[in-house]
Design an enzyme around this catalytic site. Structure first.
Site, short mmCIF file in Angstrom:
data_model
loop_
_atom_site.label_atom_id
_atom_site.label_comp_id
_atom_site.label_asym_id
_atom_site.label_seq_id
_atom_site.Cartn_x
_atom_site.Cartn_y
_atom_site.Cartn_z
NE ARG A 67 87.96 66.85 5.05
CZ ARG A 67 87.03 66.00 4.56
NH1 ARG A 67 85.84 66.43 4.19
NH2 ARG A 67 87.30 64.72 4.48
CG HIS A 110 86.54 62.95 -0.66
ND1 HIS A 110 86.29 63.86 0.35
CD2 HIS A 110 85.34 62.37 -0.90
CE1 HIS A 110 85.01 63.82 0.70
NE2 HIS A 110 84.41 62.94 -0.05
CD GLU A 155 82.59 59.66 4.66
OE1 GLU A 155 82.04 58.92 3.83
OE2 GLU A 155 82.04 60.62 5.18
CG ASN A 284 83.41 63.19 7.14
OD1 ASN A 284 84.02 64.13 7.64
ND2 ASN A 284 83.72 62.69 5.95
CE1 TYR A 286 76.79 65.10 5.73
CE2 TYR A 286 78.42 63.36 6.07
CZ TYR A 286 78.06 64.58 5.51
OH TYR A 286 78.96 65.27 4.75
CD GLU A 344 82.50 64.99 4.24
OE1 GLU A 344 81.41 64.40 4.17
OE2 GLU A 344 83.48 64.69 3.54
C1 FCB Z 1 80.10 61.77 2.91
C2 FCB Z 1 81.12 62.06 1.83
C3 FCB Z 1 80.89 63.36 1.11
C4 FCB Z 1 79.43 63.65 0.89
C5 FCB Z 1 78.62 63.43 2.15
C6 FCB Z 1 77.16 63.73 2.00
O1 FCB Z 1 80.02 60.40 3.10
O2 FCB Z 1 82.41 62.11 2.39
O3 FCB Z 1 81.62 63.32 -0.08
O4 FCB Z 1 78.94 62.97 -0.20
O5 FCB Z 1 78.79 62.14 2.62
#
Ligand code: FCB
Length: 438
Positions: A67, A110, A155, A284, A286, A344
């Protein structure tokens, strides 16, 4: 589907080559104090010149899915103008991707908006829609037959809320009305890309990527539970509801009050256009978010609980169970069986290159535990189809510049040498086995 993910501004460099014009991030990096160490994207990972080597490394590690995003300022350097040199760069990149047996997912946006568009108001000016149409249409005409998956917008929350609301990201404005206007226009661009894809009869799949959090209340008090609902409304529902249900959440419209000025940026037909879930949802993920109510002057009147461990180098809490909960929630409330991709997931860690190796045990554990959460979801019938690790290379981490490393490949920025970290070798084995090692 085991993949890896990057984005144009974070890795390409060659900022003034091949007919590329500045993006909002080039401008933002030059404002003192906005990006750690005054870092910028002029060279980044020099991927523009080293893409062959990078794709070869992906192939060598056994990845079959990649991607990446296209830099709008390489394709449309001025209103109505297509830069053939920019188109050719991505055409050569795709040649390489195809020869390596990789299947591409192309993200249209992006965050690297052309600066010439920002000079007209950027995402707050509705004219951005027509400029996006030309950009997206150009890519679909040139690459339509070569792309299996299109990602419309990466995002929209970050590009609007962080860019125009909190000011942490380019263009660095601090105005909530601008932020919600920008968010609306970003969502319409998702719809425009959906329309174009259908009108052009393209065969690939198409969908949006949202950054989503599982939100927990710090206590069982009514105030904290209401604060958690606001955080969920701000980050998740404001973006997922228009796409999946064709409406903005009423409770949040009421909460924002004068900041959305009666939602006067919404025109007839907009929500119908946005309301196109497409073929998949990209998520995405985290970290989770834990909040408590606070009588402060923040927009949401809440405080985010800061954790000291376990956290990544960005201070983001490591909480894989929340990925499982989020997937469950998203499937029940939004996707309802539509395929989901983790577009992500990954971790910033303090990596060190010692005698040619990087022992990033923490990152390997992070990825392992999040894959295990995905596996649990899939075993229960969840429609999760793929996982793209963020990121392939250490790269420009936005306001943190090069100070935070997210790659499974270590990049020595002085020499541009790439060294696969322990986590890359481990992922390579996971991909080969198509199963998670214990
Ligand atoms: C996300 C972004 C990506 C990267 C990660 C850590 O928000 O899409 O570009 O910076 O965080």
């Amino acid at each position: 589907i085991w993949g890896t993910s990057t984005s144009s501004f974070q890795i390409e460099g060659a900022a003034a080559e091949g007919g590329r014009v500045p993006s909002v991030w080039d401008t933002f990096c030059r404002i003192p104090g906005k990006v750690v160490n005054g870092d910028h994207g002029d060279i980044a990972c020099d991927h523009y010149h080293r893409y062959r080597e990078d794709i070869a490394l992906m192939k060598q590690l056994g990845f079959r899915y990649y991607r990446f995003s296209v830099a709008w300022p390489r394709i449309i350097p001025a209103p109505g103008v297509v830069n053939e040199e920019g188109v050719e760069f991505y055409s050569r990149l795709l040649d390489e991707v195809e020869q390596a047996g990789l299947t591409p997912m192309l993200t249209l946006f992006h965050w690297d908006l052309p600066q010439w568009l920002q000079d007209m108001g950027g995402w707050t000016n509705r004219e951005v829609l027509e400029h996006f149409r030309l950009y997206a249409s150009t890519l679909m005409d040139r690459f339509g037959h070569r792309i299996s998956w299109w990602n419309t917008i990466n995002e929209p929350y970050c590009a609007s809320i962080l860019g125009y609301g909190t000011g942490e990201h380019a263009p660095g404005h601090q105005n909530w009305y601008e932020a919600f206007t920008a968010a609306h226009h970003l969502l319409i661009c998702h719809g425009i890309a959906m329309d174009l894809h259908r009108e052009k009869g393209l065969s690939g799949q198409i969908g949006i990527t949202l950054n989503m959090e599982h939100v927990d209340a710090a206590s069982a008090s009514d105030e904290d539970i209401a604060a958690a609902a606001r955080r969920d409304g701000f980050l998740n529902r404001w973006f997922a509801e228009p796409v999946f249900h064709g409406r903005y959440p009423e409770d949040m419209i009421a909460w924002y009050g004068e900041h959305v000025r009666g939602m006067d940026f919404v025109q007839e037909g907009d929500l119908e256009r946005i309301h196109q879930p497409g073929d998949f949802l990209g998520i995405n993920y985290y970290a989770r978010c834990v909040v408590k109510a606070a009588a402060n002057d923040s927009l949401l009147q809440l405080e985010q609980i800061k954790f000291t461990e376990p956290v990544t180098d960005l201070g983001w809490e490591i909480h894989p169970d929340s990925l499982y909960k989020l997937l469950k929630h998203v499937e029940q409330n939004y996707t309802k069986g539509l395929p989901i991709f983790i577009t992500e997931n990954g971790a910033a860690m303090k990596d060190e290159l010692v005698e040619g190796e990087v022992q990033d045990t923490g990152r390997q554990q992070y990825i392992h535990d999040h894959l295990a959460a995905c596996h649990r979801f899939i075993q229960e019938g969840g429609q999760l189809k793929g996982y793209y690790v963020w990121s392939f290379l250490d790269n420009f981490e936005w306001a943190f510049g090069y100070s935070k490393r997210f790659g499974i490949i270590y990049v020595d920025y002085a020499t541009q040498q790439r060294t696969p970290k322990q986590s890359a070798h481990w992922m390579s084995r996971v991909i080969a086995a198509n199963a998670l090692e214990q």
